[in-house]
Design an enzyme around this catalytic site. Structure first.
Site, PDB file in Angstrom:
ATOM      1  N   SER A 123     -27.438 -15.036 -16.675  1.00 28.34           N
ATOM      2  CA  SER A 123     -27.152 -15.731 -15.424  1.00 28.34           C
ATOM      3  C   SER A 123     -26.544 -14.812 -14.380  1.00 28.34           C
ATOM      4  O   SER A 123     -25.777 -13.892 -14.705  1.00 28.34           O
ATOM      5  CB  SER A 123     -26.165 -16.883 -15.697  1.00 28.34           C
ATOM      6  OG  SER A 123     -25.656 -17.422 -14.501  1.00 28.34           O
ATOM      7  N   GLU A 125     -24.233 -15.649 -12.598  1.00 30.36           N
ATOM      8  CA  GLU A 125     -22.789 -15.890 -12.624  1.00 30.36           C
ATOM      9  C   GLU A 125     -22.055 -14.772 -13.373  1.00 30.36           C
ATOM     10  O   GLU A 125     -20.829 -14.657 -13.256  1.00 30.36           O
ATOM     11  CB  GLU A 125     -22.482 -17.239 -13.270  1.00 30.36           C
ATOM     12  CG  GLU A 125     -22.869 -18.440 -12.425  1.00 30.36           C
ATOM     13  CD  GLU A 125     -21.969 -18.652 -11.211  1.00 30.36           C
ATOM     14  OE1 GLU A 125     -20.770 -18.278 -11.284  1.00 30.36           O
ATOM     15  OE2 GLU A 125     -22.460 -19.175 -10.198  1.00 30.36           O
ATOM     16  N   TYR A 147     -17.648 -19.857 -17.949  1.00 29.38           N
ATOM     17  CA  TYR A 147     -19.104 -19.858 -18.141  1.00 29.38           C
ATOM     18  C   TYR A 147     -19.672 -18.455 -17.943  1.00 29.38           C
ATOM     19  O   TYR A 147     -20.462 -17.972 -18.756  1.00 29.38           O
ATOM     20  CB  TYR A 147     -19.751 -20.827 -17.154  1.00 29.38           C
ATOM     21  CG  TYR A 147     -21.264 -20.728 -17.098  1.00 29.38           C
ATOM     22  CD1 TYR A 147     -22.052 -21.282 -18.096  1.00 29.38           C
ATOM     23  CD2 TYR A 147     -21.890 -20.067 -16.049  1.00 29.38           C
ATOM     24  CE1 TYR A 147     -23.436 -21.192 -18.054  1.00 29.38           C
ATOM     25  CE2 TYR A 147     -23.272 -19.970 -15.992  1.00 29.38           C
ATOM     26  CZ  TYR A 147     -24.044 -20.533 -16.992  1.00 29.38           C
ATOM     27  OH  TYR A 147     -25.411 -20.428 -16.957  1.00 29.38           O
TER      28      TYR A 147
END
Length: 323
Positions: A123, A125, A147
């Site tokens: 990801s 992120e 996360y």
């Protein structure tokens, strides 16, 4: 005929990937968790063509059994606790699913058949507090949420199994990708669903937090094609998958309200309580490697994506009213 096993098959990406693989003639199996609230709505139209196997990323023996039952050539790990705000409230559970769960699945593959090709859903992120713009495969990670931290672990354990055991393990560092199948908890769908409800008289306002955060948004249906292409390569590797364009949450809001012919000033409310403890301000990816090596490119632009989602939510809400 090739066989694939997908974790997270009931989610947004899983549903689009299952469609893609079925269209390519694959036999598709999907891992589903035993849960009373599990929703199959995204794959209801193809469920009769999928083999469902109960297993859980928290339980390695069940993953081993799923591999033995489906005998896949390819495994796509799309399952995770994937909602960033929830990761602050449930950081340990997020780590168990999104980080250690990858290890359990990789170890099960290594024991059952190390020749299986493996895709890990990494990801954007992971970049978090970005060190450079745009972000590439070589940009250092600085995650800003539990996360993002968990995804970094999943990414590096995938690299480790590739380098340690010679397994065909690839990771796609996917930037934000949305669709009408996106969960209502995500900001894009929250906006388009909220606009549809205001347009049809079921709500009067849309409440959001930070409008300044900027993201590289693409269409999920385009991005699953990149996943498949990675596992067709002779050598495994990691790839950024992104449009290379960036828009703010405010841009998203403006387009959605305009598509529904609404005045945002009459319906938008800002709530500071919705702003994250540590915000990721700007993410934009450089997908040059994926475009050159995989022959991949996005087909749906940002405006087309928002239009697609607003139209879908208007239809969905009208249907709910009618029922």
């Amino acid at each position: 005929m090739s066989r694939a096993l997908i974790t997270g098959i009931t989610g947004q990406d899983g549903s689009y990937l299952a469609e893609l693989l079925l269209d390519k003639g694959y036999e598709v199996a999907g891992v589903v968790r035993r849960a009373s609230t599990e929703s199959y709505s995204r794959i209801a139209h193809i469920s009769d063509r999928i083999q469902f196997i109960q297993a859980d990323l928290l339980d390695q023996p069940s993953l081993t059994a799923a591999l033995e039952a489906s005998e896949p050539d390819e495994v796509y790990n799309l399952a995770a606790q994937s909602f960033v705000p929830t990761s602050w409230g449930q950081p340990v559970l997020t780590a168990e699913f999104t980080a250690v769960g990858v290890t359990r699945l990789l170890e099960a593959i290594r024991q059952v058949n190390p020749g299986i090709r493996f895709y890990q859903a990494s990801s954007s992120e992971m970049y978090g507090k970005v060190r450079e713009t745009p972000q590439t495969e070589l940009t250092p990670f600085h995650p800003r949420s539990p996360y993002g931290v968990a995804k970094c672990y999943g990414h590096y354990i995938t690299v480790n199994y590739r380098e340690s055991y010679g397994m065909h393990c690839s990771s796609g560092i996917l930037f934000n990708h949305e669709s009408p199948r996106r969960g209502l908890e995500f900001v894009t769908r929250k906006v388009t669903d909220g606009v549809a409800r205001i347009k049809l008289g079921l709500a009067d306002e849309l409440t959001l937090g930070n409008l300044d955060a900027r993201r590289d948004w693409g269409f999920a249906g385009d991005y699953v094609d990149a996943m498949w292409r990675m596992l067709q390569q002779p050598e495994p590797d990691d790839y950024v998958v992104a449009t290379g364009q960036t828009q703010s949450v405010e841009d998203l809001v403006d387009l959605a309200f305009a598509e529904a012919d609404l005045d945002r000033e009459k319906h938008l409310r800002i709530d500071p309580e919705l702003i994250r403890p540590a915000e990721v301000d700007l993410l934009v990816g450089d997908s040059s490697k994926a475009r050159a090596r995989l022959g991949w490119e996005p087909k749906v632009d940002f405006e087309g994506l928002v239009k697609m989602m607003v139209e879908s939510d208007l239809e969905h809400v009208r249907g709910a009213i009618g029922s």
